[in-house]
Each structure stands twice: as C-alpha cells, then as structure tokens.
Design a protein around this motif. Structure first.
Motif, PDB file in Angstrom:
ATOM      1  N   PHE A   1      -4.886 -16.097   1.764  1.00 20.89           N
ATOM      2  CA  PHE A   1      -3.588 -16.381   2.387  1.00 20.89           C
ATOM      3  C   PHE A   1      -2.504 -15.492   1.771  1.00 20.89           C
ATOM      4  O   PHE A   1      -1.675 -14.922   2.486  1.00 20.89           O
ATOM      5  N   ALA A   2      -2.514 -15.374   0.454  1.00 24.02           N
ATOM      6  CA  ALA A   2      -1.515 -14.543  -0.230  1.00 24.02           C
ATOM      7  C   ALA A   2      -1.654 -13.081   0.183  1.00 24.02           C
ATOM      8  O   ALA A   2      -0.649 -12.363   0.339  1.00 24.02           O
ATOM      9  N   SER A   3      -2.890 -12.635   0.380  1.00 20.86           N
ATOM     10  CA  SER A   3      -3.113 -11.245   0.786  1.00 20.86           C
ATOM     11  C   SER A   3      -2.517 -10.965   2.162  1.00 20.86           C
ATOM     12  O   SER A   3      -1.923  -9.902   2.392  1.00 20.86           O
ATOM     13  N   VAL A   4      -2.655 -11.931   3.077  1.00 21.93           N
ATOM     14  CA  VAL A   4      -2.052 -11.774   4.408  1.00 21.93           C
ATOM     15  C   VAL A   4      -0.530 -11.683   4.296  1.00 21.93           C
ATOM     16  O   VAL A   4       0.101 -10.822   4.919  1.00 21.93           O
ATOM     17  N   LEU A   5       0.052 -12.561   3.496  1.00 20.83           N
ATOM     18  CA  LEU A   5       1.501 -12.526   3.315  1.00 20.83           C
ATOM     19  C   LEU A   5       1.945 -11.212   2.699  1.00 20.83           C
ATOM     20  O   LEU A   5       2.965 -10.626   3.107  1.00 20.83           O
ATOM     21  N   ASP A   6       1.202 -10.723   1.711  1.00 19.71           N
ATOM     22  CA  ASP A   6       1.545  -9.450   1.073  1.00 19.71           C
ATOM     23  C   ASP A   6       1.550  -8.310   2.088  1.00 19.71           C
ATOM     24  O   ASP A   6       2.460  -7.474   2.108  1.00 19.71           O
TER      25      ASP A   6
ATOM     26  N   GLU B   1       4.478  -8.690   4.565  1.00 19.59           N
ATOM     27  CA  GLU B   1       5.742  -8.407   3.883  1.00 19.59           C
ATOM     28  C   GLU B   1       5.929  -6.899   3.730  1.00 19.59           C
ATOM     29  O   GLU B   1       7.025  -6.366   3.946  1.00 19.59           O
ATOM     30  N   ARG B   2       4.853  -6.198   3.400  1.00 21.73           N
ATOM     31  CA  ARG B   2       4.941  -4.738   3.228  1.00 21.73           C
ATOM     32  C   ARG B   2       5.221  -4.035   4.557  1.00 21.73           C
ATOM     33  O   ARG B   2       6.089  -3.164   4.634  1.00 21.73           O
TER      34      ARG B   2
ATOM     35  N   ALA C   1       6.597  -5.254   7.255  1.00 20.37           N
ATOM     36  CA  ALA C   1       7.958  -5.585   7.684  1.00 20.37           C
ATOM     37  C   ALA C   1       8.989  -4.775   6.906  1.00 20.37           C
ATOM     38  O   ALA C   1       9.977  -4.290   7.471  1.00 20.37           O
ATOM     39  N   ARG C   2       8.756  -4.600   5.616  1.00 15.28           N
ATOM     40  CA  ARG C   2       9.688  -3.855   4.774  1.00 15.28           C
ATOM     41  C   ARG C   2       9.698  -2.372   5.124  1.00 15.28           C
ATOM     42  O   ARG C   2      10.755  -1.730   5.137  1.00 15.28           O
ATOM     43  N   GLU C   3       8.520  -1.815   5.458  1.00 17.67           N
ATOM     44  CA  GLU C   3       8.419  -0.372   5.665  1.00 17.67           C
ATOM     45  C   GLU C   3       8.639   0.060   7.111  1.00 17.67           C
ATOM     46  O   GLU C   3       9.195   1.139   7.349  1.00 17.67           O
ATOM     47  N   LYS C   4       8.202  -0.757   8.072  1.00 13.09           N
ATOM     48  CA  LYS C   4       8.199  -0.337   9.468  1.00 13.09           C
ATOM     49  C   LYS C   4       9.243  -1.031  10.341  1.00 13.09           C
ATOM     50  O   LYS C   4       9.574  -0.524  11.417  1.00 13.09           O
ATOM     51  N   PHE C   5       9.723  -2.174   9.906  1.00 17.09           N
ATOM     52  CA  PHE C   5      10.672  -2.925  10.730  1.00 17.09           C
ATOM     53  C   PHE C   5      12.093  -2.860  10.170  1.00 17.09           C
ATOM     54  O   PHE C   5      13.018  -2.450  10.865  1.00 17.09           O
ATOM     55  N   ALA C   6      12.266  -3.290   8.931  1.00 11.41           N
ATOM     56  CA  ALA C   6      13.609  -3.411   8.363  1.00 11.41           C
ATOM     57  C   ALA C   6      14.423  -2.114   8.392  1.00 11.41           C
ATOM     58  O   ALA C   6      15.609  -2.143   8.734  1.00 11.41           O
ATOM     59  N   PRO C   7      13.833  -0.958   8.071  1.00 15.32           N
ATOM     60  CA  PRO C   7      14.660   0.265   8.046  1.00 15.32           C
ATOM     61  C   PRO C   7      15.217   0.654   9.418  1.00 15.32           C
ATOM     62  O   PRO C   7      16.163   1.446   9.492  1.00 15.32           O
ATOM     63  N   TYR C   8      14.627   0.104  10.497  1.00 15.32           N
ATOM     64  CA  TYR C   8      15.016   0.531  11.840  1.00 15.32           C
ATOM     65  C   TYR C   8      15.670  -0.587  12.646  1.00 15.32           C
ATOM     66  O   TYR C   8      15.872  -0.450  13.854  1.00 15.32           O
ATOM     67  N   ASN C   9      16.026  -1.672  11.965  1.00 18.26           N
ATOM     68  CA  ASN C   9      16.658  -2.783  12.671  1.00 18.26           C
ATOM     69  C   ASN C   9      17.994  -2.366  13.268  1.00 18.26           C
ATOM     70  O   ASN C   9      18.315  -2.712  14.406  1.00 18.26           O
TER      71      ASN C   9
END
Length: 618
Positions: free
Chosen positions: A32-37, A40-41, A43-51
């Motif tokens: 479960f933690a691996s899926v979240l990790d 999270e990565r 989202a941080r690299e591919k989504f957030a910078p282009y919001n």
C-alpha cells in the motif's frame, strides 16, 4: 499531508486488516505504501508543475480538433502507465485488486496536484465501473476493459441545455435501429438524437476514442416520450465506432462538438456541449419503417430499458465521493500554501501588556491570533474532510468484501453519508480556500500565488454531480427517511459509540457532551421537519439541514480521530503532530459545531420565509 494520510489509513482505519480478506491477501502495508509513493511522485513530477499551465492555456477548438497543452497529454500518459485506472479491478482485467480506500488515498495526490487534469481519469474510472456493474459481457470486454487500459477515456452525459439538473425533462430520443437492433454483438442498437450540456472530457485527443454514457428516452408505442424519469434508458455511445473486438472501424459516430464552455476554474478539463445525431457525421444509414430510423448517433443499450437513471446513479454516487475528495484536496493545497506563506511573511508586532512596541522587530504573521484562527479553520475543514472521504471509501470495501451483515450495514451507512461526502467538502474546503487567500492578503488575490486558482477550481464542486440544494433534498427527502429511518438510526448508533468512549477520556468529555447534544438536535429537527407529512414544508429548508447534518457528522469524525490522537500522544507518539490533531478537533467543537443550532431552528419550525417569497418582492 502524507503524514496525515498515513495516520488516517494505518492507525485510524487500520487498512492492513483488509489484507486478511481473500481479495486483498496479496497486499501488505508495504505494498500500500509503495502505491502511495508512486502516485505521490507522479503527481509531483507530472501534474503539479503544469497546474497553472492547464489553467492559463484553456482548451481551444480549431473547427476539427480540441487542443490541450502537451503537458496534459504527458500527465495522462503517466497516469495510465501507473495502472491506477484499473487499480481496484481484478488481476484478470489488468488491475491490482487494491482496496477502494487505498485507491482513493493514492488518487488524492493527483487531485491536489491538478484537479482539472486528473478529472479525465476520475470520469473514465467511474464510466468503466458502471459498465462492469450493469453492462453486457461484450460491453465490459470492449468498452470497460479498454477504459481501464487507458486506451479510451469516458464521460457521463446527463444534463441538457433546457433541463439542467431536472433529469425528468431529458428530451434526447433513442429509436431502435431497424434490422440491426438485436443483431449487433455490442448490444441492442439505437439511434440517438439530442443535445447534452456540461459534459466534462466530452471532446479531446488524449486517447483514440471517447466512450460516452448517455441518458435518453425511448419513445412509447405512440411515438411520445414518457414523462418523468421512468422512460430514461442508458446507452453506450462511442465517439468512434468499434467492432466486437474493440477495434476502431475507421468511422466516426454522429457525435459533434457544438462548443466549449469557458469556466471560472477547472479549465484544464474540457467542458462541452455535444450534439447527438445532428447529421454532421452520418453513419451507416438504414432506410425503412420508423420515423427517424437510420439517422442519429449509434448507441448500445446498457441493461434494461427504463432503468437508465438507476444505472447512472452507480457512476454518480461514485463521482460524488470523488468530487468530495477533489474539493478536499484543493482545500488542502490552499492550506499548505497559506501555511508556508504565514511562516515566512514578516508583518506587524505582537500585542504586549502595554500594546505594540514599534521598536521591536516584526514577527511572521503566523504569530498573530487571527492568522492562527484562519489556519486552524483550514486544518479542521481539510483534515476532517479527508478523514470523512477515506471513511466512506472504507465503507465501500466493507460493502464489497465483508461478511453479509457488516456489508449490509456499510451499504446503508454509505447511502446516508454520500450527500455529506459530496457537499460538505465542497462548501467548507472552498471556505478553506477563501481563508487561504485572506492569509496572503493582497498577494492571495493575484496570480503570483496559487491560492486564487485553488478557489476558482474548487467553486465548481458545489455545482457538479448534483448541486448543494440537490444534496440537501436527497438527504432530508430520501436518505434519512428511507426504510423507516434505518440509515439514520445506524449512523446515530455509530456516533453514540464514539461518544461513549470519548466520555471516559477527561480531555475529550466536553466534546462528547457537545456531540451528544448535537445528535439529539438533529434527530429532533428531522422529526419536526416531517411532522406534517407535507414534502413542500419539510424540504423548504433542506440546505440548512444538510449543513447542520454535515457539521454533526464532521464533529463525530473529529472526535473519533481525536480519541486515537489522545491515546497515541499518551503513548509517546509524535507530540506536535498529534497535538495538532487535537487542536483542530477542539477548534471544530468550539467554533463550528455551535453553528448547527441556527440551521436547525428553521428546519424544525418549517420556516416558510423562503417558500412563501414571491417573485415580485425581489
């Protein structure tokens, strides 16, 4: 946020216990933690910078294609490659057999990073899940499987320009398609004519096909549409036609983009007006008999005729929890941004016994009590809403995998809580965004900081998947009175159990007493609202009832979380982290829960102020 997510999942909801059930036996706390990790990565690299890019470079139509920033295409490719579209599905479908609660927690990172870009995935997942529940074996194999694989994306097409949320006034027609009616392996084949409005993800080039789920009415023998919702059926209408193997035939279905809606926020998701069967893309015309046969968009009936709205509610209820999660994460994003700003921004001086000393250095604004108030309000709204959404997702897992009696209870609780899961974060995490702007002051109102976009994006959530007023009508008009009030009684029992435990903890006894009074008041108001048996009188103040009920539910959630935080703190857990949870709970009980009295007063007196207001008086 991650620490709070882990605390809620592992310590409060004990998701590891789910691994003792056969469906989740291959998983562990580590998987479960691996899926979240991973999520999270991404989202941080591919989504957030282009919001911000997705917000400023709105979708545009050149007459042939809808254009989106390349970053949106890349983000969705990364999401598809992560396997999250099929995360909760069987291994045979390419899924991971993740619990719903872990799937929702993982998706929270994408909603927080860019709720608009992640909207395509939420719609596709809900579309495919509906087909898995109600579609034919071929429809599941051809449409749902390709959606889970990310080859195609999906939509839900309910509203119409003249009807809005009044689905009984749907006017889109569906006529049997002659000799092709029963012979098509994809299902009974119809021709659809009509218009659908507010269709998120209705046109784009992210995937090679779009699977529309469309509500339409099949005319009766007299050729007239059946009034009300009873005649509504559900159809799969692909943008591009496919065969029974899921291969594109090369022919475009008669589904045409009539226009893009230009929105306050949520701009990274295309929102469209679609015309079905207007003749722009005529397909495989069949001549003969019935009026209109051989013209229109090709659609395949899902399930039985006349049950379309019941089927669509499978997707709508799932989407409502997804909307609540999206609202929560937008609130969380604003909270974190304003917290960071408040810790860095020097302004003003503390007030001592003799007042302010201008000779003293400035302090950061987080030292000012009113800024602490605004941050604490945001924390209590957003972390409480996150706990609520995860609790509802855990109920989904109980419904699907628990023993029969526990599954039935989970289903009943979820029925009652779904209007709250959608509406409460949509209102109060929007208020959190409002407070985030206020913390930043003038800077918050500019595009130099992200908090204004979070507010604009979040403003949609009180509207889509059923407006705030509709959720109130659903709660007071249906959910709390269904089965003789069994759902409300079950929720009250759960709340009383928490109250009983908290009453034994000196630090939380005051909260327990306050929640007990609030629960009593909600029960009294519910009975008083329906005392005359007149729906018009009972439901005139359904929205204040929704607000009061929601606050009582969130107070319960916070008390249950506070019980764990208090015990963990006494056992030597991370003191600042746990004390923050207790402070947020205290804030909610001192500042928020007292609001329910004013809301309930108009409900229990069946106040007629709004109902009797006449148009001319405005």
């Amino acid at each position: 946020m991650r620490a709070t997510l882990d605390f809620l999942l592992n310590d409060w909801l004990d998701v590891e216990a789910l691994t003792r059930r056969p469906r989740f036996a291959d998983h562990s706390r580590e998987t479960f933690a691996s899926v979240l990790d991973t999520c999270e990565r991404i989202a941080r690299e591919k989504f957030a910078p282009y919001n911000r890019l997705a917000d400023t470079e709105e979708p545009w139509f050149d007459g042939e294609r809808v254009h989106l920033p390349e970053a949106t295409h890349e983000a969705m490719r990364a999401y598809v490659e992560s396997g999250m579209l099929a995360a909760a599905q069987d291994y045979e479908l390419g899924g991971m057999q993740l619990p719903c609660v872990v799937e929702m927690a993982a998706n929270s990172f994408f909603s927080k990073a860019s709720v608009a870009m992640s909207g395509y995935a939420m719609l596709t997942n809900g579309n495919a899940n509906l087909l898995m529940a109600h579609g034919s074996p071929t429809q599941k194999e051809v449409f749902a499987r390709n959606e889970f694989a990310g080859r195609w994306f999906g939509t839900m097409c309910l509203s119409e320009p003249q009807a809005g949320s009044s689905l009984s006034d749907v006017a889109t027609r569906a006529l049997p398609d002659g000799h092709d009616f029963d012979s098509d392996p994809l299902g009974p084949r119809y021709r659809l004519k009509g218009h659908k409005m507010w269709i998120s993800g209705g046109e784009h080039e992210i995937t090679e096909n779009i699977v529309h789920l469309v509500l339409a009415k099949i005319p009766g023998p007299d050729g007239k549409l059946v009034p009300g919702v009873k005649g509504i059926s559900l159809f799969v209408v692909p943008k591009r036609l496919v065969d029974e193997q899921g291969r594109l035939t090369g022919e475009r279905n008669d589904v045409a983009l009539a226009g893009l809606n230009h929105k306050c926020g949520y701009r990274g998701t295309t929102n469209t007006l679609l015309n079905f069967g207007e003749g722009r893309f005529p397909v495989r015309a069949y001549t003969g008999g019935l009026d209109g046969r051989g013209a229109g968009a090709i659609g395949y009936l899902v399930g039985e005729p006349g049950k379309g709205l019941a089927y669509m509610f499978h997707m709508m209820n799932e989407a409502r929890i997804g909307v609540g999660l999206g609202a929560t994460m937008l609130g969380m994003a604003g909270y974190e941004a304003s917290l960071e700003y408040a810790r860095q921004r020097p302004q003003g001086r503390p007030i001592g016994p003799a007042g302010k000393d201008p000779a003293q250095p400035q302090v950061t604004i987080i030292q000012h009590p009113d800024v602490k108030r605004m941050l604490l309000a945001q924390k209590s709204y957003c972390e409480g809403a996150l706990a609520l959404e995860l609790y509802c997702a855990r109920l989904v897992d109980e419904q699907n995998t628990a023993a029969p009696d526990a599954a039935a209870e989970a289903r009943l609780l979820l029925e009652v809580l779904t209007p709250i899961a959608k509406s409460w974060p949509s209102e109060w995490c929007l208020e959190a965004n409002n407070l985030a702007i206020q913390v930043l002051g003038g800077y918050g109102y500019t595009r130099d900081f992200p908090v204004e976009q979070y507010w604009r994006d979040n403003r949609l959530n009180m509207i889509h998947e059923g407006t705030h007023g509709i959720q109130g009508l659903d709660l007071l008009g249906r959910k709390v009175v269904m089965d003789g009030g069994r759902g409300l009684a079950l929720l009250a029992t759960r709340m009383q159990e928490t109250i009983g435990r908290a009453a034994q903890v000196p630090e939380l006894a005051e909260h327990a007493e306050s929640l007990a009074r609030a629960l009593t008041r909600v029960g009294e108001a519910t009975r008083a609202a329906w005392a005359t048996g007149h729906p018009g009188e009972a439901l005139a103040n359904a929205t204040p009832y929704l607000q009061a009920f929601g606050h009582a539910v969130l107070a319960w959630i916070w008390l249950d979380v506070a019980l764990l935080a208090q015990a963990s703190r006494a056992a030597g857990g991370p003191q600042d982290f746990l004390q923050g949870k207790l402070a947020a709970a205290k804030y909610f009980y001192r500042y928020e829960l007292p609001k329910i009295e004013a809301w309930l007063r108009v409900v229990e007196t069946r106040d007629s102020t709004c109902r009797e207001m006449e148009e001319g008086w405005f």
